[in-house]
Scaffold this motif. Structure first.
Motif, PDB file in Angstrom:
ATOM      1  N   ARG A  50       0.841  -1.187   0.000  1.00 14.80           N
ATOM      2  CA  ARG A  50       0.000   0.000   0.000  1.00 14.80           C
ATOM      3  C   ARG A  50       0.882   1.245   0.000  1.00 14.80           C
ATOM      4  N   VAL A  51       0.284   2.354  -0.344  1.00 13.66           N
ATOM      5  CA  VAL A  51       1.001   3.623  -0.367  1.00 13.66           C
ATOM      6  C   VAL A  51       1.044   4.167   1.058  1.00 13.66           C
ATOM      7  N   GLU A  52       2.243   4.540   1.478  1.00 11.22           N
ATOM      8  CA  GLU A  52       2.413   5.097   2.816  1.00 11.22           C
ATOM      9  C   GLU A  52       1.494   6.303   3.009  1.00 11.22           C
ATOM     10  N   ASN A  53       0.842   6.366   4.143  1.00 13.79           N
ATOM     11  CA  ASN A  53      -0.058   7.460   4.539  1.00 13.79           C
ATOM     12  C   ASN A  53      -1.339   7.540   3.704  1.00 13.79           C
ATOM     13  N   SER A  54      -1.676   6.471   2.988  1.00 14.37           N
ATOM     14  CA  SER A  54      -2.952   6.464   2.278  1.00 14.37           C
ATOM     15  C   SER A  54      -4.024   5.866   3.183  1.00 14.37           C
ATOM     16  N   HIS A  55      -5.258   6.150   2.853  1.00 13.85           N
ATOM     17  CA  HIS A  55      -6.406   5.610   3.584  1.00 13.85           C
ATOM     18  C   HIS A  55      -7.033   4.522   2.723  1.00 13.85           C
ATOM     19  N   HIS A  56      -7.282   3.378   3.315  1.00 15.04           N
ATOM     20  CA  HIS A  56      -7.949   2.319   2.554  1.00 15.04           C
ATOM     21  C   HIS A  56      -9.447   2.429   2.771  1.00 15.04           C
ATOM     22  N   VAL A  57     -10.169   2.673   1.687  1.00 15.16           N
ATOM     23  CA  VAL A  57     -11.626   2.697   1.696  1.00 15.16           C
ATOM     24  C   VAL A  57     -12.056   1.798   0.542  1.00 15.16           C
ATOM     25  N   PRO A  58     -12.492   0.573   0.826  1.00 17.75           N
ATOM     26  CA  PRO A  58     -12.859  -0.334  -0.258  1.00 17.75           C
ATOM     27  C   PRO A  58     -13.901   0.280  -1.184  1.00 17.75           C
ATOM     28  N   ARG A  59     -13.751   0.051  -2.483  1.00 21.97           N
ATOM     29  CA  ARG A  59     -14.658   0.635  -3.476  1.00 21.97           C
ATOM     30  C   ARG A  59     -16.119   0.387  -3.133  1.00 21.97           C
ATOM     31  N   GLY A  60     -16.444  -0.787  -2.678  1.00 21.87           N
ATOM     32  CA  GLY A  60     -17.830  -1.124  -2.375  1.00 21.87           C
ATOM     33  C   GLY A  60     -18.419  -0.373  -1.190  1.00 21.87           C
ATOM     34  N   MET A  61     -17.565   0.245  -0.377  1.00 17.90           N
ATOM     35  CA  MET A  61     -18.041   0.957   0.810  1.00 17.90           C
ATOM     36  C   MET A  61     -17.846   2.470   0.718  1.00 17.90           C
ATOM     37  N   LEU A  62     -17.223   2.949  -0.346  1.00 15.15           N
ATOM     38  CA  LEU A  62     -16.844   4.361  -0.462  1.00 15.15           C
ATOM     39  C   LEU A  62     -17.996   5.316  -0.182  1.00 15.15           C
ATOM     40  N   GLU A  63     -19.090   5.166  -0.901  1.00 15.41           N
ATOM     41  CA  GLU A  63     -20.210   6.095  -0.738  1.00 15.41           C
ATOM     42  C   GLU A  63     -20.798   6.023   0.669  1.00 15.41           C
ATOM     43  N   PHE A  64     -20.833   4.837   1.234  1.00 17.35           N
ATOM     44  CA  PHE A  64     -21.401   4.663   2.575  1.00 17.35           C
ATOM     45  C   PHE A  64     -20.488   5.253   3.651  1.00 17.35           C
ATOM     46  N   TRP A  65     -19.179   5.047   3.521  1.00 19.06           N
ATOM     47  CA  TRP A  65     -18.234   5.554   4.516  1.00 19.06           C
ATOM     48  C   TRP A  65     -18.145   7.078   4.498  1.00 19.06           C
ATOM     49  N   LEU A  66     -18.467   7.700   3.350  1.00 14.77           N
ATOM     50  CA  LEU A  66     -18.363   9.154   3.245  1.00 14.77           C
ATOM     51  C   LEU A  66     -19.703   9.873   3.379  1.00 14.77           C
ATOM     52  N   ASP A  67     -20.779   9.148   3.564  1.00 21.21           N
ATOM     53  CA  ASP A  67     -22.113   9.729   3.728  1.00 21.21           C
ATOM     54  C   ASP A  67     -22.425   9.860   5.214  1.00 21.21           C
ATOM     55  N   PRO A  68     -22.508  11.093   5.737  1.00 15.15           N
ATOM     56  CA  PRO A  68     -22.762  11.282   7.169  1.00 15.15           C
ATOM     57  C   PRO A  68     -24.105  10.708   7.631  1.00 15.15           C
ATOM     58  N   ASN A  69     -25.016  10.454   6.707  1.00 17.15           N
ATOM     59  CA  ASN A  69     -26.313   9.892   7.068  1.00 17.15           C
ATOM     60  C   ASN A  69     -26.334   8.365   7.012  1.00 17.15           C
ATOM     61  N   SER A  70     -25.223   7.768   6.641  1.00 13.78           N
ATOM     62  CA  SER A  70     -25.136   6.311   6.542  1.00 13.78           C
ATOM     63  C   SER A  70     -24.721   5.718   7.887  1.00 13.78           C
ATOM     64  N   PRO A  71     -25.273   4.556   8.235  1.00  7.21           N
ATOM     65  CA  PRO A  71     -24.826   3.890   9.467  1.00  7.21           C
ATOM     66  C   PRO A  71     -23.371   3.434   9.369  1.00  7.21           C
ATOM     67  N   TYR A  72     -22.804   3.428   8.176  1.00  6.26           N
ATOM     68  CA  TYR A  72     -21.413   3.010   7.977  1.00  6.26           C
ATOM     69  C   TYR A  72     -20.439   4.193   7.931  1.00  6.26           C
ATOM     70  N   PHE A  73     -20.942   5.402   8.125  1.00  6.05           N
ATOM     71  CA  PHE A  73     -20.122   6.612   8.054  1.00  6.05           C
ATOM     72  C   PHE A  73     -18.907   6.486   8.962  1.00  6.05           C
ATOM     73  N   GLN A  74     -17.744   6.814   8.426  1.00  5.01           N
ATOM     74  CA  GLN A  74     -16.486   6.717   9.163  1.00  5.01           C
ATOM     75  C   GLN A  74     -16.100   8.099   9.700  1.00  5.01           C
ATOM     76  N   GLN A  75     -16.721   8.499  10.792  1.00  5.59           N
ATOM     77  CA  GLN A  75     -16.482   9.803  11.402  1.00  5.59           C
ATOM     78  C   GLN A  75     -14.995   9.980  11.715  1.00  5.59           C
ATOM     79  N   GLY A  76     -14.422  11.057  11.216  1.00  5.01           N
ATOM     80  CA  GLY A  76     -13.041  11.398  11.535  1.00  5.01           C
ATOM     81  C   GLY A  76     -11.993  10.644  10.744  1.00  5.01           C
ATOM     82  N   LYS A  77     -12.388   9.681   9.933  1.00  3.47           N
ATOM     83  CA  LYS A  77     -11.397   8.918   9.156  1.00  3.47           C
ATOM     84  C   LYS A  77     -10.748   9.796   8.090  1.00  3.47           C
ATOM     85  N   LEU A  78     -11.553  10.651   7.459  1.00  3.26           N
ATOM     86  CA  LEU A  78     -11.063  11.526   6.410  1.00  3.26           C
ATOM     87  C   LEU A  78     -11.451  12.964   6.712  1.00  3.26           C
ATOM     88  N   ASP A  79     -10.625  13.903   6.263  1.00  3.75           N
ATOM     89  CA  ASP A  79     -10.931  15.325   6.406  1.00  3.75           C
ATOM     90  C   ASP A  79     -11.761  15.747   5.199  1.00  3.75           C
TER      91      ASP A  79
END
Length: 127
Positions: A50-79
């Motif tokens: 993997r690339v040093e200092n990169s964030h792994h967000v699987p393609r299948g979860m991208l929209e869910f992890w970045l949607d604040p209204n999703s139960p899968y939202f990753q609070q604080g993972k990304l700016d």
């Protein structure tokens, strides 16, 4: 009904998204102005590294992890105020993913041309 090919979808996405090369991506990362997001499958990371200092967000979860209204939202993972710079293995999945984030309302989104294949040949450190 006409079904579009994956290549057609990627070509359409590329017309609407920002594509950057590895040098541009390295500069943005170096200046701490982005979230470098690896959307490859976990098996790809295990096999290729993997690339040093990169964030792994699987393609299948991208929209869910970045949607604040999703139960899968990753609070604080990304700016969310920084550019989202996506990459996959070769640049096709990240093009579609960048288009999806743009469709969600993200304004600062780009993807790296050539993906991890190009990144391995650049200044980025692989761990």
């Amino acid at each position: 009904m006409t079904i579009k090919s994956a290549q057609t979808l990627v070509a359409e996405a590329l017309k609407e998204i920002k594509t950057i090369n590895t040098d541009e991506a390295f500069k943005i990362v170096e200046d701490n102005n982005c979230n470098l997001i690896d959307i490859r499958d976990v098996r790809e990371l295990e096999k290729e590294g993997r690339v040093e200092n990169s964030h792994h967000v699987p393609r299948g979860m991208l929209e869910f992890w970045l949607d604040p209204n999703s139960p899968y939202f990753q609070q604080g993972k990304l700016d969310r105020n920084k550019e989202m710079v996506l990459f996959c293995a070769g640049g096709m999945r990240s093009a579609l993913a960048a288009k999806s984030l743009k469709d969600m309302g993200f304004e600062k989104v780009s993807h790296i041309d050539g993906g991890f294949g190009a990144i391995k040949q650049s200044k980025f450190k692989i761990v």
